[in-house]
Structures are given as C-alpha cells and as structure tokens.
Design an enzyme around this catalytic site. Structure first.
Site, mmCIF file in Angstrom:
data_model
loop_
_atom_site.group_PDB
_atom_site.id
_atom_site.type_symbol
_atom_site.label_atom_id
_atom_site.label_comp_id
_atom_site.label_asym_id
_atom_site.label_seq_id
_atom_site.Cartn_x
_atom_site.Cartn_y
_atom_site.Cartn_z
ATOM 1 N N PRO A 41 5.664 -0.154 3.056
ATOM 2 C CA PRO A 41 6.362 -0.059 1.737
ATOM 3 C C PRO A 41 5.974 -1.103 0.844
ATOM 4 O O PRO A 41 5.473 -2.067 0.743
ATOM 5 C CB PRO A 41 7.913 -0.305 2.030
ATOM 6 C CG PRO A 41 7.516 -0.232 3.652
ATOM 7 C CD PRO A 41 6.392 -0.637 4.081
ATOM 8 N N GLU A 42 6.138 -0.465 -0.650
ATOM 9 C CA GLU A 42 5.376 -1.429 -1.850
ATOM 10 C C GLU A 42 6.782 -1.786 -2.422
ATOM 11 O O GLU A 42 7.880 -1.600 -1.864
ATOM 12 C CB GLU A 42 4.669 -0.530 -2.530
ATOM 13 C CG GLU A 42 3.400 -0.251 -2.106
ATOM 14 C CD GLU A 42 2.203 0.140 -2.669
ATOM 15 O OE1 GLU A 42 2.063 -0.211 -3.757
ATOM 16 O OE2 GLU A 42 1.302 0.905 -2.309
ATOM 17 N N ARG A 66 -9.708 -3.525 3.275
ATOM 18 C CA ARG A 66 -9.135 -2.417 2.801
ATOM 19 C C ARG A 66 -9.841 -1.502 1.893
ATOM 20 O O ARG A 66 -10.668 -1.731 1.463
ATOM 21 C CB ARG A 66 -7.846 -3.291 2.084
ATOM 22 C CG ARG A 66 -6.691 -3.704 3.078
ATOM 23 C CD ARG A 66 -5.739 -4.338 2.483
ATOM 24 N NE ARG A 66 -5.751 -5.733 1.966
ATOM 25 C CZ ARG A 66 -4.890 -6.422 1.433
ATOM 26 N NH1 ARG A 66 -3.516 -6.176 1.763
ATOM 27 N NH2 ARG A 66 -5.281 -7.716 1.225
ATOM 28 N N LYS A 101 7.611 -8.041 -1.752
ATOM 29 C CA LYS A 101 8.025 -6.993 -0.820
ATOM 30 C C LYS A 101 8.986 -7.615 0.454
ATOM 31 O O LYS A 101 9.105 -7.071 1.345
ATOM 32 C CB LYS A 101 6.545 -6.503 0.175
ATOM 33 C CG LYS A 101 5.647 -5.871 -0.878
ATOM 34 C CD LYS A 101 4.350 -5.674 -0.006
ATOM 35 C CE LYS A 101 3.302 -5.460 -1.074
ATOM 36 N NZ LYS A 101 2.036 -5.122 -0.110
#
Ligand SMILES: [Zn+2]
Length: 268
Positions: A2-3, A258, A55
C-alpha cells in the site's frame, strides 16, 4: 505494498468509525501489545485520533498511548459493526479495537507497536520521516531539498526514500517519473531544481487526487478509472505507451533491484 494514499484512506475510515469513541474491548495475539494492555488497559480509553504519516498508521488513545502500525506487503485494517461477518479468517487477526458501535480489526499487520509520544520520537524508521505530501502542513521546499541532498541516487530510488518524502511506493514512483518526462534511472544530481520541484508537485497531485475520489475507486494517474487504463506505465511492460505507442519497458535499479516502468521515448 500500500502507498500513502491507501494508508491515508484507511486512517480516515478508522477515524470516522472510531474517533472520539471509548474503547470497550481490546484483543491481540501479539505478546508485546498484550503485555501493555495488561499493564495499562486499553478498555476505557478514548480513541483521540487516527492518522497516517507516509505509510505509517497511528491510532492515538487518551492517556499518551499510540498504536503504530505498518502494513508492509500483507497487512490491512478493516472495520465492522458488532456481529458482522469478517472478510478474512480469524487466524489472520492480529488486533481488535472495539467501541460501542464499531470494531477495527488488523489482519496480518507485520509491524504493530505501542508508543508514548516520547518513545515515538525515538522510533527508528519513523522519527526521520520526510515531509508527507498528504499532511496538511506539507513542506514541498523541504522535500525538494531532501531529494537534492541525495544526488548520487537514481531519482526513482530517491522518491522511495521515506526520509526524503514520505508516502510514495513503486506505483506512484513510476507514474510520477512518466508524468514529468524523466527517466527514473537518472541520478538526482543531473536534475534541475525546477525538475525536482515538478516531481514533488506531481507526487502530491497524484496522492491528493487518489484520496479525494469516492471510496472503492481504482487508483488512477490517467484520470481513467477503468481497469487496464488507470495507469500510464506501471505494470505495462511491452504494451504501447499511451502517448507515443513505444513499448513500455521495465528495468531494475542497480542499487536495490526494485523495478521502474518507463517509456524510453517520452522519458529522458
Ligand atoms: Zn511514450
């Protein structure tokens, strides 16, 4: 993962459901939390405020106690009315905070800690959070300065550094880079202050847009909420760019593996 927009929405939902109410029951399978509840019970305290920072999600209780949670990849908070059937199996339950009219259930949260205001200030990973674009007092100039101080990083990674700017994750990182026409693999040092300012402003614009839409919407940066049309580049490797039809590429950052998605024609 989740951002910031997702956590902001979760905090807002929890605040509306629990804010100002008295806790009637607290339950947890996490030993450290259970010990605090045993020593200084949650029941009887008021839920003063639920908020997000980047977050992180913070549930403030009366009597200087804060429940700090982070969802990482797997966690989520749900709210239910008493007696309502849960959407996840009870084995995933980690925390229940119940009030007379609602209960909040944390499923699979990997990070959950009680803090006082004082211990929160010293909590590594939290106390050095950069400005959060969704915070009412967001300091864009500071965020730009924080990014500029990371000149050696590829800016796609700098945008993920929560101590520079709090709340962006992989999806928005790629989307912001596309919107600004910049390759996420460029070192921050090669960007002008105007370009950094545009990145920060775009990050904020996307996050804000995604918390002001009605709930239950699909996250979007293209303003199109249809499935498969809601994002510019994220998750679209091999598909045609929405602007120029060049195939979108996915590439790993060398520093940490990433992935960023980008259009080699639109972004330089
Ligand atoms: Zn393109």
């Amino acid at each position: 993962m989740p951002e910031g927009d997702t956590i902001f929405r979760t905090a807002r939902t929890l605040e509306r459901a629990l804010g100002g109410q008295t806790v009637t029951r607290f339950e947890t399978v996490l030993p450290k939390l259970a010990r605090i509840d045993c020593d200084t019970p949650l029941a009887g305290r008021t839920v003063d405020l639920v908020e997000s920072r980047g977050k992180w999600l913070l549930m403030h209780f009366s009597g200087d106690l804060v429940l700090l949670t982070h969802m990482l990849m797997s966690g989520s908070w749900h709210i239910y009315r008493p007696g309502e059937k849960w959407q996840r199996h009870r084995s995933h339950m980690r925390i229940v905070v119940e009030t007379p009219s609602m209960l909040a259930v944390a499923f699979d949260v990997p990070v959950a800690e009680f803090h006082t205001a004082h211990s929160l200030e010293r909590r590594a990973g939290f106390n050095r959070l950069g400005p959060a674009p969704l915070a009412p007092d967001f300091d864009a100039d500071l965020a730009v300065a924080n990014l500029a101080a990371r000149g050696h990083l590829e800016f796609g990674l700098a945008l993920l550094d929560q101590t520079a700017l709090a709340g962006l994750g992989n999806v928005f990182k790629s989307e912001v880079a596309f919107a600004c026409g910049l390759s996420p693999f460029r070192q921050v040092a090669t960007l002008t202050k105007e370009q950094l300012t545009a990145l920060v402003a775009t990050a904020r614009k996307y996050l804000v847009a995604n918390v002001t839409e009605p709930s239950g919407h699909r996250r979007t940066t293209t303003r199109n909420t249809q499935k498969e049309q809601n994002l510019w580049v994220y998750g679209r490797q091999g598909q045609p760019c929405r602007r120029c039809a060049t195939a979108i590429r996915a590439q790993k950052h060398t520093a940490d593996g990433r992935i960023s998605f980008w259009c080699p024609a639109c972004q330089e």
